[in-house]
Design a protein around this motif. Structure first.
Motif, mmCIF file in Angstrom:
data_model
loop_
_atom_site.group_PDB
_atom_site.id
_atom_site.type_symbol
_atom_site.label_atom_id
_atom_site.label_comp_id
_atom_site.label_asym_id
_atom_site.label_seq_id
_atom_site.Cartn_x
_atom_site.Cartn_y
_atom_site.Cartn_z
ATOM 1 N N PHE A 70 -33.209 26.493 22.491
ATOM 2 C CA PHE A 70 -32.856 25.080 22.415
ATOM 3 C C PHE A 70 -32.207 24.765 21.063
ATOM 4 C CE2 PHE A 70 -33.894 20.573 21.674
ATOM 5 C CZ PHE A 70 -33.330 20.017 22.811
ATOM 6 N N GLY A 71 -32.786 25.296 19.992
ATOM 7 C CA GLY A 71 -32.215 25.082 18.658
ATOM 8 C C GLY A 71 -30.848 25.725 18.519
ATOM 9 N N TYR A 72 -30.678 26.905 19.112
ATOM 10 C CA TYR A 72 -29.383 27.583 19.047
ATOM 11 C C TYR A 72 -28.315 26.784 19.788
ATOM 12 C CZ TYR A 72 -25.767 31.087 19.627
ATOM 13 O OH TYR A 72 -24.577 31.746 19.617
ATOM 14 N N MET A 73 -28.672 26.253 20.966
ATOM 15 C CA MET A 73 -27.701 25.451 21.722
ATOM 16 C C MET A 73 -27.308 24.203 20.925
ATOM 17 S SD MET A 73 -27.095 27.205 24.360
ATOM 18 C CE MET A 73 -26.242 26.140 25.465
ATOM 19 N N CYS A 74 -28.269 23.602 20.248
ATOM 20 C CA CYS A 74 -27.957 22.430 19.421
ATOM 21 C C CYS A 74 -27.143 22.809 18.193
ATOM 22 C CB CYS A 74 -29.238 21.717 18.994
ATOM 23 S SG CYS A 74 -30.118 20.926 20.344
ATOM 24 N N SER A 75 -27.381 24.025 17.662
ATOM 25 C CA SER A 75 -26.653 24.437 16.460
ATOM 26 C C SER A 75 -25.190 24.739 16.752
ATOM 27 C CB SER A 75 -27.318 25.663 15.826
ATOM 28 O OG SER A 75 -27.071 26.820 16.611
ATOM 29 N N LEU A 76 -24.818 24.847 17.998
ATOM 30 C CA LEU A 76 -23.403 25.008 18.332
ATOM 31 C C LEU A 76 -22.611 23.752 17.986
ATOM 32 C CD1 LEU A 76 -23.670 26.864 21.758
ATOM 33 C CD2 LEU A 76 -23.131 27.841 19.515
ATOM 34 N N PHE A 77 -23.300 22.595 17.999
ATOM 35 C CA PHE A 77 -22.663 21.333 17.621
ATOM 36 C C PHE A 77 -22.635 21.163 16.108
ATOM 37 C CE2 PHE A 77 -24.454 20.537 21.864
ATOM 38 C CZ PHE A 77 -23.270 20.308 22.546
ATOM 39 N N SER A 78 -23.731 21.549 15.450
ATOM 40 C CA SER A 78 -23.811 21.484 13.997
ATOM 41 C C SER A 78 -24.836 22.522 13.541
ATOM 42 C CB SER A 78 -24.254 20.086 13.555
ATOM 43 O OG SER A 78 -24.504 20.075 12.169
ATOM 44 N N PRO A 79 -24.483 23.390 12.610
ATOM 45 C CA PRO A 79 -25.421 24.435 12.173
ATOM 46 C C PRO A 79 -26.707 23.897 11.546
ATOM 47 C CG PRO A 79 -23.194 24.941 11.433
ATOM 48 C CD PRO A 79 -23.160 23.561 12.016
ATOM 49 N N LEU A 81 -28.586 21.733 12.724
ATOM 50 C CA LEU A 81 -29.523 21.317 13.767
ATOM 51 C C LEU A 81 -30.426 22.446 14.259
ATOM 52 C CD1 LEU A 81 -27.246 19.026 15.969
ATOM 53 C CD2 LEU A 81 -29.029 18.334 14.369
ATOM 54 N N LEU A 82 -30.242 23.662 13.770
ATOM 55 C CA LEU A 82 -31.019 24.793 14.289
ATOM 56 C C LEU A 82 -32.520 24.588 14.106
ATOM 57 C CD1 LEU A 82 -31.119 27.624 15.540
ATOM 58 C CD2 LEU A 82 -31.064 28.524 13.211
ATOM 59 N N ILE A 83 -32.972 24.342 12.905
ATOM 60 C CA ILE A 83 -34.413 24.210 12.643
ATOM 61 C C ILE A 83 -34.988 22.932 13.266
ATOM 62 C CG2 ILE A 83 -36.182 23.992 10.840
ATOM 63 C CD1 ILE A 83 -35.057 26.811 11.103
ATOM 64 N N PRO A 84 -34.374 21.749 13.048
ATOM 65 C CA PRO A 84 -34.961 20.543 13.656
ATOM 66 C C PRO A 84 -34.997 20.611 15.192
ATOM 67 C CG PRO A 84 -33.313 19.909 12.035
ATOM 68 C CD PRO A 84 -33.241 21.382 12.183
ATOM 69 N N CYS A 85 -33.945 21.121 15.794
ATOM 70 C CA CYS A 85 -33.927 21.186 17.257
ATOM 71 C C CYS A 85 -34.842 22.284 17.783
ATOM 72 C CB CYS A 85 -32.503 21.382 17.764
ATOM 73 S SG CYS A 85 -31.510 19.889 17.618
ATOM 74 N N SER A 86 -35.079 23.329 16.978
ATOM 75 C CA SER A 86 -36.059 24.345 17.370
ATOM 76 C C SER A 86 -37.459 23.741 17.401
ATOM 77 C CB SER A 86 -36.021 25.540 16.418
ATOM 78 O OG SER A 86 -34.813 26.222 16.549
ATOM 79 N N ILE A 87 -37.750 22.891 16.425
ATOM 80 C CA ILE A 87 -39.059 22.211 16.402
ATOM 81 C C ILE A 87 -39.174 21.271 17.599
ATOM 82 C CG2 ILE A 87 -40.467 20.547 15.109
ATOM 83 C CD1 ILE A 87 -39.320 21.877 12.542
ATOM 84 N N ILE A 88 -38.115 20.526 17.878
ATOM 85 C CA ILE A 88 -38.120 19.626 19.043
ATOM 86 C C ILE A 88 -38.234 20.436 20.329
ATOM 87 C CG2 ILE A 88 -36.693 18.000 20.354
ATOM 88 C CD1 ILE A 88 -35.639 16.987 17.624
ATOM 89 N N GLY A 89 -37.530 21.559 20.412
ATOM 90 C CA GLY A 89 -37.620 22.414 21.599
ATOM 91 C C GLY A 89 -39.013 22.980 21.793
ATOM 92 N N TYR A 90 -39.679 23.335 20.699
ATOM 93 C CA TYR A 90 -41.052 23.822 20.781
ATOM 94 C C TYR A 90 -41.977 22.735 21.315
ATOM 95 C CZ TYR A 90 -45.581 25.610 19.390
ATOM 96 O OH TYR A 90 -46.888 26.017 19.397
#
Length: 154
Positions: A70-79, A81-90
């Motif tokens: 989930f974080g990786y998919m979000c980081s495609l839009f902005s690098p 976002l990897l950590i925050p979106c990984s936390i949200i994905g978790y």
């Protein structure tokens, strides 16, 4: 006149026989969908347990890869976002696990047939998952639960 009475008696006897046979035939057809409902509920219950925070070993095998994806998919839009979106994905994977457990347990353990309100079930699942998350956060904040130091500078 006598023929009319015989015909009406025959019809009433035929109606009784049919009404007696219907519950038996209906019970045969109700059993099979009920088994599929219980199997589906059991699948959701197990899958939800594997995704939920109630399973202690699930993070390495299920939740962290889902969170990283989930974080990786979000980081495609902005690098960034990897950590925050990984936390949200978790967090979302844990919430989905609790909701799946709730939906599966209703199918497995509820014997009476009543209409389900999907919006209400999703809302109660989301509220119960959020309350569970807040309780864990409070237990950590009040030092009742101990957590390992992940990002220490020492």
């Amino acid at each position: 006149m006598l023929n009319i009475q015989n015909v009406s008696q025959d019809l009433s006897v035929a109606g009784q026989t049919t009404s007696e046979q219907l519950p038996q035939a209906a019970s045969k057809h109700v059993i099979q969908p009920d088994i599929w409902k219980k199997l589906r509920g059991g699948f959701f219950l197990v899958l939800g347990y594997l995704l939920s925070p109630l399973c202690w070993w699930n993070d390495l095998l299920f939740n962290l890869p889902i969170a990283y994806g989930f974080g990786y998919m979000c980081s495609l839009f902005s690098p960034k976002l990897l950590i925050p979106c990984s936390i949200i994905g978790y967090w979302l994977s844990n919430v989905v696990g609790i909701i799946l457990m709730q939906l599966g347990s209703v199918d497995v353990f509820q014997n009476e047939h009543k209409e389900r309100n999907l919006k209400k079930e999703l809302f109660t699942g989301l509220v119960s998952s959020t309350v569970f998350t807040l309780v864990i956060i409070l237990l950590i904040q009040f030092k009742i639960l101990d957590t390992p130091v992940l990002f220490s500078n020492t």
